[in-house]
Design a protein around this motif. Sequence first.
Motif, PDB file in Angstrom:
ATOM      1  N   GLU A 189      44.997  49.717  46.929  1.00  0.00           N
ATOM      2  CA  GLU A 189      44.112  50.551  47.754  1.00  0.00           C
ATOM      3  C   GLU A 189      42.936  51.076  46.939  1.00  0.00           C
ATOM      4  OE1 GLU A 189      47.958  50.051  49.521  1.00  0.00           O
ATOM      5  OE2 GLU A 189      47.422  50.866  47.544  1.00  0.00           O
ATOM      6  N   ARG A 190      43.211  51.478  45.703  1.00  0.00           N
ATOM      7  CA  ARG A 190      42.131  51.952  44.838  1.00  0.00           C
ATOM      8  C   ARG A 190      41.134  50.827  44.568  1.00  0.00           C
ATOM      9  NH1 ARG A 190      41.669  56.171  41.160  1.00  0.00           N
ATOM     10  NH2 ARG A 190      40.172  55.818  39.471  1.00  0.00           N
ATOM     11  N   GLY A 191      41.659  49.644  44.265  1.00  0.00           N
ATOM     12  CA  GLY A 191      40.776  48.514  43.998  1.00  0.00           C
ATOM     13  C   GLY A 191      39.970  48.103  45.205  1.00  0.00           C
ATOM     14  N   GLU A 192      40.600  48.046  46.362  1.00  0.00           N
ATOM     15  CA  GLU A 192      39.904  47.633  47.578  1.00  0.00           C
ATOM     16  C   GLU A 192      38.805  48.616  47.952  1.00  0.00           C
ATOM     17  OE1 GLU A 192      38.495  45.791  50.852  1.00  0.00           O
ATOM     18  OE2 GLU A 192      39.754  44.968  49.254  1.00  0.00           O
ATOM     19  N   ALA A 193      39.036  49.891  47.763  1.00  0.00           N
ATOM     20  CA  ALA A 193      38.008  50.883  48.098  1.00  0.00           C
ATOM     21  C   ALA A 193      36.740  50.639  47.288  1.00  0.00           C
ATOM     22  CB  ALA A 193      38.545  52.289  47.836  1.00  0.00           C
ATOM     23  N   GLY A 194      36.897  50.327  45.993  1.00  0.00           N
ATOM     24  CA  GLY A 194      35.726  50.064  45.171  1.00  0.00           C
ATOM     25  C   GLY A 194      35.059  48.755  45.502  1.00  0.00           C
ATOM     26  N   ILE A 195      35.837  47.702  45.664  1.00  0.00           N
ATOM     27  CA  ILE A 195      35.267  46.389  45.962  1.00  0.00           C
ATOM     28  C   ILE A 195      34.531  46.406  47.295  1.00  0.00           C
ATOM     29  CG2 ILE A 195      35.840  43.990  46.514  1.00  0.00           C
ATOM     30  CD1 ILE A 195      38.103  44.200  44.452  1.00  0.00           C
ATOM     31  N   ALA A 196      35.102  47.038  48.292  1.00  0.00           N
ATOM     32  CA  ALA A 196      34.466  47.071  49.612  1.00  0.00           C
ATOM     33  C   ALA A 196      33.102  47.748  49.555  1.00  0.00           C
ATOM     34  CB  ALA A 196      35.374  47.792  50.609  1.00  0.00           C
ATOM     35  N   HIS A 244      50.084  41.424  32.126  1.00  0.00           N
ATOM     36  CA  HIS A 244      50.234  41.330  33.581  1.00  0.00           C
ATOM     37  C   HIS A 244      49.105  40.617  34.303  1.00  0.00           C
ATOM     38  CE1 HIS A 244      47.628  44.632  32.736  1.00  0.00           C
ATOM     39  NE2 HIS A 244      47.458  44.968  33.990  1.00  0.00           N
ATOM     40  N   LEU A 245      47.991  40.354  33.606  1.00  0.00           N
ATOM     41  CA  LEU A 245      46.820  39.747  34.228  1.00  0.00           C
ATOM     42  C   LEU A 245      46.533  38.385  33.604  1.00  0.00           C
ATOM     43  CD1 LEU A 245      44.400  42.827  34.372  1.00  0.00           C
ATOM     44  CD2 LEU A 245      45.877  41.957  36.203  1.00  0.00           C
ATOM     45  N   PRO A 246      45.940  37.455  34.358  1.00  0.00           N
ATOM     46  CA  PRO A 246      45.597  36.142  33.801  1.00  0.00           C
ATOM     47  C   PRO A 246      44.474  36.245  32.773  1.00  0.00           C
ATOM     48  CG  PRO A 246      44.684  36.365  36.000  1.00  0.00           C
ATOM     49  CD  PRO A 246      45.562  37.566  35.788  1.00  0.00           C
ATOM     50  N   VAL A 247      44.434  35.305  31.834  1.00  0.00           N
ATOM     51  CA  VAL A 247      43.393  35.338  30.809  1.00  0.00           C
ATOM     52  C   VAL A 247      42.011  35.083  31.413  1.00  0.00           C
ATOM     53  CG1 VAL A 247      44.928  34.732  28.913  1.00  0.00           C
ATOM     54  CG2 VAL A 247      43.758  32.910  30.172  1.00  0.00           C
ATOM     55  N   GLY A 248      41.967  34.488  32.579  1.00  0.00           N
ATOM     56  CA  GLY A 248      40.688  34.275  33.257  1.00  0.00           C
ATOM     57  C   GLY A 248      40.341  35.390  34.224  1.00  0.00           C
ATOM     58  N   PHE A 249      40.938  36.554  34.044  1.00  0.00           N
ATOM     59  CA  PHE A 249      40.777  37.643  35.012  1.00  0.00           C
ATOM     60  C   PHE A 249      39.320  37.964  35.314  1.00  0.00           C
ATOM     61  CE2 PHE A 249      40.112  42.092  36.046  1.00  0.00           C
ATOM     62  CZ  PHE A 249      40.922  42.242  37.166  1.00  0.00           C
ATOM     63  N   ASP A 250      38.500  38.093  34.274  1.00  0.00           N
ATOM     64  CA  ASP A 250      37.106  38.509  34.492  1.00  0.00           C
ATOM     65  C   ASP A 250      36.364  37.556  35.423  1.00  0.00           C
ATOM     66  OD1 ASP A 250      37.379  40.722  32.872  1.00  0.00           O
ATOM     67  OD2 ASP A 250      36.549  39.752  31.092  1.00  0.00           O
ATOM     68  N   GLY A 251      36.528  36.258  35.184  1.00  0.00           N
ATOM     69  CA  GLY A 251      35.826  35.282  36.016  1.00  0.00           C
ATOM     70  C   GLY A 251      36.379  35.214  37.426  1.00  0.00           C
ATOM     71  N   LEU A 302      44.870  43.793  41.905  1.00  0.00           N
ATOM     72  CA  LEU A 302      45.835  43.921  42.995  1.00  0.00           C
ATOM     73  C   LEU A 302      45.159  43.756  44.351  1.00  0.00           C
ATOM     74  CD1 LEU A 302      47.938  46.900  41.622  1.00  0.00           C
ATOM     75  CD2 LEU A 302      48.719  44.544  41.924  1.00  0.00           C
ATOM     76  N   ALA A 303      43.877  44.116  44.426  1.00  0.00           N
ATOM     77  CA  ALA A 303      43.143  43.970  45.681  1.00  0.00           C
ATOM     78  C   ALA A 303      42.579  42.573  45.866  1.00  0.00           C
ATOM     79  CB  ALA A 303      42.002  44.996  45.735  1.00  0.00           C
ATOM     80  N   ALA A 304      42.050  41.977  44.796  1.00  0.00           N
ATOM     81  CA  ALA A 304      41.281  40.736  44.934  1.00  0.00           C
ATOM     82  C   ALA A 304      42.060  39.480  44.563  1.00  0.00           C
ATOM     83  CB  ALA A 304      40.014  40.813  44.074  1.00  0.00           C
ATOM     84  N   LEU A 305      43.022  39.590  43.667  1.00  0.00           N
ATOM     85  CA  LEU A 305      43.786  38.411  43.264  1.00  0.00           C
ATOM     86  C   LEU A 305      45.265  38.771  43.077  1.00  0.00           C
ATOM     87  CD1 LEU A 305      43.292  38.091  39.487  1.00  0.00           C
ATOM     88  CD2 LEU A 305      41.342  38.930  40.787  1.00  0.00           C
ATOM     89  N   PRO A 306      45.874  39.326  44.099  1.00  0.00           N
ATOM     90  CA  PRO A 306      47.241  39.842  43.956  1.00  0.00           C
ATOM     91  C   PRO A 306      48.262  38.789  43.562  1.00  0.00           C
ATOM     92  CG  PRO A 306      46.629  39.687  46.279  1.00  0.00           C
ATOM     93  CD  PRO A 306      45.367  39.472  45.485  1.00  0.00           C
ATOM     94  N   GLU A 307      48.031  37.543  43.966  1.00  0.00           N
ATOM     95  CA  GLU A 307      48.995  36.487  43.660  1.00  0.00           C
ATOM     96  C   GLU A 307      49.026  36.139  42.173  1.00  0.00           C
ATOM     97  OE1 GLU A 307      45.141  34.189  44.153  1.00  0.00           O
ATOM     98  OE2 GLU A 307      46.036  36.064  44.848  1.00  0.00           O
TER      99      GLU A 307
END
Length: 248
Positions: free
Chosen positions: A223-230, A38-45, A165-170
């Motif tokens: 929402e979980r992701g955004e709370a941590g990133i913020a 479900h995630l791109p191979v470049g997810f970490d970067g 889902l918070a930072a790169l949802p597209e």
Amino acid sequence: MSIWKRYELLRPDALADVVRAAPVAYWPLGLLEHHGWHLPVGFDGIKAERICIRIAERAGGVVLPVMWWGGLGGHGDFMWTLYQSPDAAREIVVNTVEHLITFGFRAIVLMMGHYPWEAILKDSLPALRARHPDVLLIAGTEISIAPELELGGDHAAREETSYGLAALPELVDMSALRPGRDASAWPSSQPPDPTARHPGVSFDPNDPLFAQLGADARLATAERGEAGIARLVDHVTRLITAHIGKPA
């Protein structure tokens, strides 16, 4: 909101202007690595870059291109993963940081989207700080940069998927978490020997949670992701502005 720039797009005079106004350089340290269906191979970067941009929007400075060529980890046998020599990766990072300091940057953020960057750089970072005590060198993952925030981390599971889902949802496709793949998901259709498998990682391509390490990614929320990133962005921004002041 502060003005920030992409390092590679600037002419020399413009880079000099940035150093005068906000001498901060952000470098996302990533990797090209299987991150589940479900995630791109470049997810970490990409994750690290988007966090850096959010900090730069508040503190100013320049964001360098993602460093894709890292190594180490438990997914080296997975299709599409490209691990490199840790020694080579370390040399590139140390050499680049030394140059950035020479160029006049007074705060440098190494945002490690790929967690094993900590092991690669564990001996180099103390030496860099000792050589340049006047430079603020912030280096770590979203977990380790601010341990007091107690942010979570995993591999392609609930925590990273929430950040995605918070930072790169597209770039996240939760519908891809479904069964139906076979051994062709492995290079040469050959899964790794069981004795070489990283504990806790799903090695069954038919498993919707293939390649994941951690809690079920299907439990992730933006929402979980955004709370941590913020909280992370707030923390790092405060460290930078305390060191260099507000951007000019």
